[in-house]
Design an enzyme around this catalytic site. Structure first.
Site: not given
Length: 577
Positions: A201, A258
Site C-alpha cells: 500500500d 500500489e
C-alpha cells in the site's frame, strides 16, 4: 514457460474487502469466518489468489489502513486462529492469500507512536517524523491526501509529526534502520505463516525529503499536495531493494505494488524478476475520469476514445519492457467500474447494463498481465446513490464534499460529485441473494446495501447462464485452459482496428496460438473486415448468444452493440502475417 519467480502468471486474483464481504455473526461487519464460508464460491468462480484488504488490529479511522498492531487480527474480523483456518482452507482449494502491507504509516494508537508521544525526545520519536515547527507554524506547507495540513502538533512540544494521510495515521520514518528492521521482522513473520505474498500500500510515500521544504501552493489554503514531494526525492530504491532482499525474495512471494508518480524510465527497477515487486497495478485508466488537481469536482467526462488510447498505450509500453501489469478496473478506493467505463446510454436498461458490463469484463480479464477482480465486480455491482452526505462513511468522501462546496458548488452539485466518485461505492455489502440485507448479514450492515440487490445478486446470477457472473467464470476458465496458456497468459498484445470508432479489438499472440478479443462499445452493430492477420477458425466465447460473429470464411467479425467475442485464429499465425 513460467520461471520460478513468475509463478503467478496465468493466475486470476480477487480482492476481498472483509468488512463488506460476508458477516458470520450478525454484527453487521464482514469477518474471516464469513470469508471461509464463501471459499467454495471463489473456487467455483476460478480464483487462484485472494487479496485480503487489512484485517489487522485497528481503530478503523481509515477502514483498517491505520494499523495499531501488525501481529494481531482485529476482533471485528475474528481471531488469529480464524486467520490460520482461512489459510488452511484456502490452500485446500488451491487458493493463495495475499495480504495488504501498510508500511508507510501506522495508527496513532500503535505502541510505537504512543511511546513516541510519551517521550518526544526518546528513541521511538525517531520511528516517525517529529520535526520542529517554523515560527510557531508547521515545518512545511504540505497538504495531506485527506485535506488540511500534513502536520499535527505534538502535545507539550514545539514539534509536529508528519501524516500524509489522516492525522491518526502518522508516517513511519524509513530513514531509521531500527524501524526498518522491525518492519522486516513483521513481514517475515506473516510470510512464514504461508502467505502467497503482499499487496504493498502507498509505497511511493516512504521516501521523504527530510529537509521538508515548502512547495508552490496549489490551492487557496496556501498548501501543496503531498504528492508534490513524491517522485522528486531520490533514494527510495535503496529502501525497496533492502525490503525485497530481506523478506520477499527468500519466500518467493508474489508482490504487487500500489505505485503512483513513478518515472516510466524506472519501471524496470520496480517490477519483474529483477525489480522490487513482481508487478504493479496499472492505474493509467483510473486517472482519466477521476478528479482534477484541486479535487473530485474537477472531473473529466467519460470518453471511450480516450480510454481506448490510454489502455492500448499502457499495454504496449509494459510489453515493450518485457514486463506484466496487474490489470484492475475497480477496487476499494474507486467507484464501480461499470458505472465509470460505460457510456450513459448503456445504463438506460438492465439489459444494456448486463451487456455493457460483460463487454468490459472481456477486456479486463483477457489483457496481457494478471487480472484483479474486486468483490462484486463479477456481478456487475454498481455505484450507490445517496440523498445526504451524512450517509457516507468514507473520510475522503466527506473531505471532497467540503472541497467542492468551498469551490462554489451547491449542496446538490457537491453531493452528485461524491455519488460518482466516492470510495463507499465499492464498499457497500456484497450482494449474495435477494433476502434481507442481500444475505450479507442477519444484523444491521455497517454500510447500507445497494437497493438493487433484490435483482442483482449472486444467487440469481448463478442460475442464469446469460448472467455477468457466468460470463466472468467463462473468461477465467478460458485463461486457465492449458491449450490457450501460450496466448492468453504470456502472449503479446497487438491492437487492431484502432481507426474504427467504438470498438476495442486486440490479439493475444503466442508462439502456438493467436486469439482475437473483439468488443463493440457502440450503439450500432459493426462489421470488421480485413484487419485480422489470418482468418478466424472458431469462436471460443461470445457474450451474446449468436452464431453470426464470423463471416466471409473467418475474415469478417460481426458484433452487435455491446457484444464481446473471443476468437481463435487459424494456426501458424506468425508465418502467415
Amino acid at each position: 514457460m513460467h520461471s520460478n519467480s513468475d509463478w503467478w502468471l496465468g493466475k486470476t486474483a480477487y480482492q476481498i474487502y472483509p468488512k463488506s464481504f460476508c458477516d458470520s455473526n450478525g454484527d453487521g461487519i464482514g469477518d474471516i469466518p464469513g470469508i471461509i464460508s464463501r471459499l467454495d464460491y471463489l473456487k467455483w468462480l476460478g480464483i487462484d489468489l485472494i487479496w485480503l484488504s487489512p484485517v489487522y488490529e485497528s481503530p478503523f479511522i481509515d477502514q483498517g489502513y491505520d494499523i495499531s498492531d501488525y501481529y494481531r487480527i482485529a476482533s471485528e474480523f475474528g481471531t488469529m486462529a480464524d486467520f490460520d483456518h482461512l489459510l488452511a482452507e484456502a490452500k485446500k482449494r488451491g487458493i493463495g492469500i495475499v495480504m495488504d502491507l501498510v508500511i508507510n504509516h501506522c495508527s496513532d494508537k500503535h505502541e510505537w507512536f504512543q511511546k513516541a508521544l510519551a517521550e518526544p525526545e526518546g528513541p521511538y520519536a525517531d520511528y516517525f517524523y517529529f520535526v520542529r515547527g517554523k515560527d510557531g507554524k508547521p515545518p512545511s506547507n504540505m497538504r495531506s491526501y485527506f485535506g488540511g495540513s500534513a502536520w499535527e502538533a505534538v502535545p507539550g512540544t514545539d514539534k509536529y509529526y508528519l501524516h500524509f494521510f489522516a492525522k491518526e495515521q502518522p508516517d513511519l520514518n524509513w530513514e531509521n534502520p531500527k524501524l526498518r528492521d522491525e518492519i522486516y521482522k513483521m513481514v517475515n513473520w506473516w510470510l512464514d505463516k504461508g502467505l502467497a505474498g503482499f499487496r504493498i500500500d502507498a509505497i511511493m510515500n516512504i521516501k521523504k525529503d527530510i529537509s521538508f521544504p515548502d512547495y508552490p501552493a496549489d490551492g487557496a489554503d496556501g498548501l501543496a499536495r503531498a504528492s508534490a514531494m513524491i517522485g522528486r526525492t531520490a533514494g527510495i530504491g535503496a529502501f525497496l531493494g533492502e525490503l525485497k532482499q530481506n523478506t520477499f525474495l527468500p519466500h518467493n512471494a508474489f508482490t504487487v505494488g500500489e505505485v503512483f508518480d513513478l518515472d516510466p524510465a524506472q519501471i524496470k527497477e520496480f517490477i519483474g524478476p529483477d525489480g522490487y515487486f513482481s508487478t504493479m497495478f496499472d492505474f493509467s485508466q483510473h486517472l482519466l475520469f477521476g478528479g482534477g488537481i484541486h479535487g473530485w469536482y474537477e472531473e473529466v467526462p467519460y470518453s471511450f476514445a480516450k480510454w481506448r488510447r490510454s489502455l492500448i498505450k499502457s499495454q504496449l509500453f509494459i510489453q515493450n519492457l518485457g514486463l506484466y501489469y496487474a490489470n484492475v478496473i475497480e477496487n476499494h478506493d474507486e467507484p464501480r467500474g461499470a458505472s465509470v467505463y460505460l457510456p450513459d446510454w448503456a445504463k438506460e436498461t438492465e439489459d444494456l447494463w448486463r451487456r455493457g458490463t460483460k463487454a468490459l469484463a472481456a477486456v479486463t480479464i483477457l489483457l496481457r498481465g494478471i487480472p484483479f477482480i474486486y468483490q462484486g465486480q463479477e456481478l456487475g455491482m454498481r455505484n450507490w446513490s445517496v440523498s445526504d452526505i451524512g450517509e457516507y462513511d468514507d473520510i475522503s468522501t466527506k473531505d471532497q464534499y467540503q472541497v467542492a462546496r468551498a469551490a462554489g458548488l451547491s449542496e446538490d452539485e457537491a453531493l452528485a460529485v461524491c455519488i460518482r466518485h466516492s470510495r463507499d461505492n465499492a464498499r457497500t455489502p456484497f450482494q449474495w441473494n435477494d433476502t434481507e440485507n442481500a444475505g450479507f448479514t442477519s444484523g444491521k450492515p455497517w454500510l447500507p446495501v445497494n437497493p438493487n440487490y433484490v435483482y442483482l445478486n449472486a444467487a440469481a446470477q448463478r442460475q442464469d447462464p446469460d448472467s455477468v457472473l457466468d460470463w466472468y467464470r467463462s473468461l477465467i476458465a478460458l485463461r486457465h485452459d492449458d491449450a490457450l496458456q501460450d496466448a492468453l497468459c504470456t502472449g503479446d498484445f497487438v491492437p487492431l482496428y484502432e481507426a474504427v470508432a467504438d470498438v476495442l479489438v486486440f490479439l493475444r499472440r503466442g508462439e502456438r496460438q493467436c486469439i482475437a478479443v473483439a468488443v463493440n462499445f457502440g450503439r450500432s452493430a459493426v462489421r470488421l473486415t480485413g484487419g485480422l492477420p489470418v482468418p478466424a477458425e472458431r469462436v471460443l466465447l461470445s457474450s451474446e448468444k449468436t452464431d453470426t460473429v464470423l463471416a466471409d470464411n473467418g475474415n469478417t467479425l460481426y458484433l452487435e452493440p455491446l457484444q464481446a467475442a473471443v476468437v481463435l485464429l487459424m494456426n501458424n499465425t506468425r508465418e502467415k502475417e
